[in-house]
Scaffold this active site. Structure first.
Site, PDB file in Angstrom:
ATOM      1  N   ASP A   1      -3.227   8.179  -1.353  1.00  0.00           N
ATOM      2  CA  ASP A   1      -3.633   7.186  -0.359  1.00  0.00           C
ATOM      3  C   ASP A   1      -5.067   6.718  -0.647  1.00  0.00           C
ATOM      4  OD1 ASP A   1      -3.536   5.742   2.126  1.00  0.00           O
ATOM      5  OD2 ASP A   1      -4.626   7.383   3.084  1.00  0.00           O
TER       6      ASP A   1
ATOM      7  N   HIS B   1       0.813  -1.227   0.000  1.00  0.00           N
ATOM      8  CA  HIS B   1       0.000   0.000   0.000  1.00  0.00           C
ATOM      9  C   HIS B   1       0.848   1.280   0.000  1.00  0.00           C
ATOM     10  CE1 HIS B   1      -2.898   3.053   1.054  1.00  0.00           C
ATOM     11  NE2 HIS B   1      -2.324   3.228   2.221  1.00  0.00           N
TER      12      HIS B   1
ATOM     13  N   HIS C   1       3.746   6.978   5.392  1.00  0.00           N
ATOM     14  CA  HIS C   1       2.568   7.697   5.876  1.00  0.00           C
ATOM     15  C   HIS C   1       1.716   6.939   6.893  1.00  0.00           C
ATOM     16  CE1 HIS C   1       0.269   5.500   2.756  1.00  0.00           C
ATOM     17  NE2 HIS C   1      -0.788   5.743   3.516  1.00  0.00           N
TER      18      HIS C   1
ATOM     19  N   ASP D   1     -20.724  15.853 -26.513  1.00  0.00           N
ATOM     20  CA  ASP D   1     -19.287  15.692 -26.304  1.00  0.00           C
ATOM     21  C   ASP D   1     -18.968  14.383 -25.578  1.00  0.00           C
ATOM     22  OD1 ASP D   1     -20.393  16.412 -23.940  1.00  0.00           O
ATOM     23  OD2 ASP D   1     -18.915  17.951 -23.433  1.00  0.00           O
TER      24      ASP D   1
ATOM     25  N   GLU E   1       0.371   5.575  12.757  1.00  0.00           N
ATOM     26  CA  GLU E   1      -0.931   5.054  13.138  1.00  0.00           C
ATOM     27  C   GLU E   1      -0.919   3.533  13.300  1.00  0.00           C
ATOM     28  OE1 GLU E   1      -4.184   7.011  11.098  1.00  0.00           O
ATOM     29  OE2 GLU E   1      -5.441   5.302  11.590  1.00  0.00           O
ATOM     30  N   ASP E   2      -0.178   2.833  12.464  1.00  0.00           N
ATOM     31  CA  ASP E   2      -0.315   1.374  12.420  1.00  0.00           C
ATOM     32  C   ASP E   2       0.874   0.578  12.950  1.00  0.00           C
ATOM     33  OD1 ASP E   2      -2.754   1.816  11.275  1.00  0.00           O
ATOM     34  OD2 ASP E   2      -2.062   1.572   9.214  1.00  0.00           O
TER      35      ASP E   2
HETATM   36 MN    MN Z   1      -2.679   4.710   3.887  1.00  0.00          MN
END
Ligand code: MN
Length: 491
Positions: A143, A53, A77, A268, A81-82
């Site tokens: 993300d 990811h 990123h 269009d 958090e993880d």
């Molecule tokens: Mn993420």
């Protein structure tokens, strides 16, 4: 994604950063190993190793040609958090610029779409994060795009929440930042979860429409190609631009009253896009096309001489082709094309480093938004204003000198006057549109030339202008002027 796929994808990332002008890739290798180790043993709901990811996110950011710190932050990123590692760890290893980006993403991660109050609150947070560093929202887009593309692994209620949030929050922001490519990807990936029935219906009727029109366009493409070659125009590419990949935008077009869900009324549906090497060739190409086919009156748009305020440039024309078919052409240079696809990201100059503040004209609205959002404490009111000022379709009108002013649809001359300058608003007594006197509540249309008539003796605005003005900016300035006048002992 297997272990080998991941290695390969990381290799591609290294190559792309090299192509983007980076010679020293050590920091990138370090960040990848760091993230892989931190997420070691974790898997996504799809069963893939977790590192797939952040790697996909970093890859997407590199495609957008963003700077090295942004790519590194993309890889890192999800760490605070993880995993066991903290922002402090990231700062120590990768410096404060990367850490600030990761912190911004982590804060936005807590944003979830749940009812009006949470929604409004989250939007406020998001705009503050954007104004601190616009790269945060770009990482968030990358993300979100990857999460949307792997949404099938999630339970239904989560799918719906994430898809709806993308459609209602992220896509409009991408649009406002004129990152067209990301906006339509966000919309199309969300569409089938938010409107499953409509999605299936459009998917069913599309192939028939395309087949007929596509075949016809291929013929046109061939004749135009030949003519351009004869005239020594070096064509970068001619492509059929369809809404095949833009199902959601087709869906919103179908809902317009004049279309009334009848796909044959969308002219269009497909267009031909021609990319040539320079501006001179754009105009020559336009001339060659008009020599081949008669243009539809009023449909020639010169966004090169007069770019849209978000910077979009191209020549557009719609012509009568054979067999009663109407065909749209878009003609642009390669640079114009990149800017149309990547908006502010295309202006990124990684060599100048952290050029991340709101210095661009295109981002002024974020600063303005931050200012007024503080004044509106009622969430419902905030959303209403936001929908109008930011997410409403924008129109482009002109000052008598030819400057372009961007306003939301339904804006009035009062909004225009205050947008240009407070004093122009305060002293306004009338307005001319395209040379004709109109009343101050008149709804402006794209392309109008607006002239404000002033009286220098006028002291302050009428209080009923608060009803006429549509933008929060104008309303705010009217209120300020009225209050100031009340307090002044001389008046
Ligand atoms: Mn993420």
């Amino acid at each position: 994604m297997t272990e080998a796929n991941i290695k390969e994808k990381f290799n591609d990332l290294l190559l792309m950063m090299q192509a983007n002008g980076y010679e020293d890739l050590d920091i990138l290798k370090l960040a990848f190993e760091y993230a892989a180790e931190a997420h070691e043993g974790q898997t996504r709901l799809s069963g893939e190793p977790y590192i797939s990811h952040p790697l996909a996110v970093a890859y997407r950011l590199a495609e957008m040609k963003l700077d090295m710190n942004t790519i590194v932050a993309g890889l890192l990123h999800d760490i605070p958090e993880d995993t066991q590692l903290t922002l402090k760890d990231i700062e120590q290893n990768f410096g404060s610029d990367v850490a600030i980006l990761v912190e911004g993403i982590t804060k936005l991660g807590a944003i979830k779409y749940r009812g009006v109050d949470r929604y409004a609150e989250n939007l406020r947070k998001m705009f503050v994060a954007m104004s601190n560093d616009i790269r945060v929202i770009l990482i968030k887009f990358a993300d979100r795009l990857h999460n949307l593309s792997t949404l099938d692994a999630l339970p239904n209620d989560k799918q719906l929440r994430i898809a709806r949030e993308s459609l209602e929050i992220y896509a409009p922001i991408a649009h406002r930042l004129s990152i067209g490519k990301i906006k339509s990807e966000l919309e199309d990936l969300s569409f089938k979860y938010v409107y499953p029935d409509e999605y299936q219906w459009i998917n069913k009727i599309m192939p028939k429409e395309y087949e007929a029109k596509g075949k016809f366009l291929e013929k046109i493409m061939q004749s135009v190609s030949n003519k351009l070659l004869e005239n020594n125009i070096s064509v970068g590419s001619i492509t059929i631009q369809g809404r095949t990949k833009h199902l959601y935008s087709l869906f919103t077009k179908l809902q317009r009253p004049e279309v009334n869900m009848d796909i044959s009324k969308i002219y269009d549906l497909l267009a031909l896009r021609i990319i040539v090497k320079d501006v001179g060739n754009c105009y020559t190409t336009l001339g060659i096309i008009h020599n081949l086919y008669k243009p539809v009156p009023g449909k020639i748009k010169d966004y090169i001489a007069q770019p849209k305020p978000n910077g979009y440039q191209s020549l557009h024309t719609t012509v009568f082709a054979e067999e009663g078919n109407i065909v749209e052409f878009q003609i642009r240079t390669n640079q114009m094309h990149e800017e149309a696809e990547y908006g502010i990201a295309a202006h990124w100059n990684y060599k100048e480093g952290a050029n991340n503040k709101l210095n661009s004209q295109n981002l002024k609205w974020i600063d303005e938004l931050i200012k007024w959002q503080k004044q509106i404490t009622d969430n419902e009111q905030f959303l209403k204003t936001l929908k109008f000022d930011i997410f409403q379709n924008q129109i482009f009108v002109f000052t008598p000198k030819g400057d372009v002013i961007e306003l939301p649809e339904q804006a009035t001359p009062i909004d225009f006057a205050y947008h240009v300058h407070s004093s122009l608003g305060d002293k306004c007594v009338g307005a001319k549109i395209n040379g004709q006197m109109v009343n101050l509540g008149h709804n402006l249309k794209s392309g109008d030339i607006v002239e404000i008539i002033t009286d220098k003796n006028r002291k302050s605005p009428n209080s009923d202008w608060l009803e006429i003005a549509k933008t929060s900016m104008a309303k705010g300035k009217i209120r300020t002027a009225i209050n100031k006048n009340k307090k002044s002992p001389l008046s």
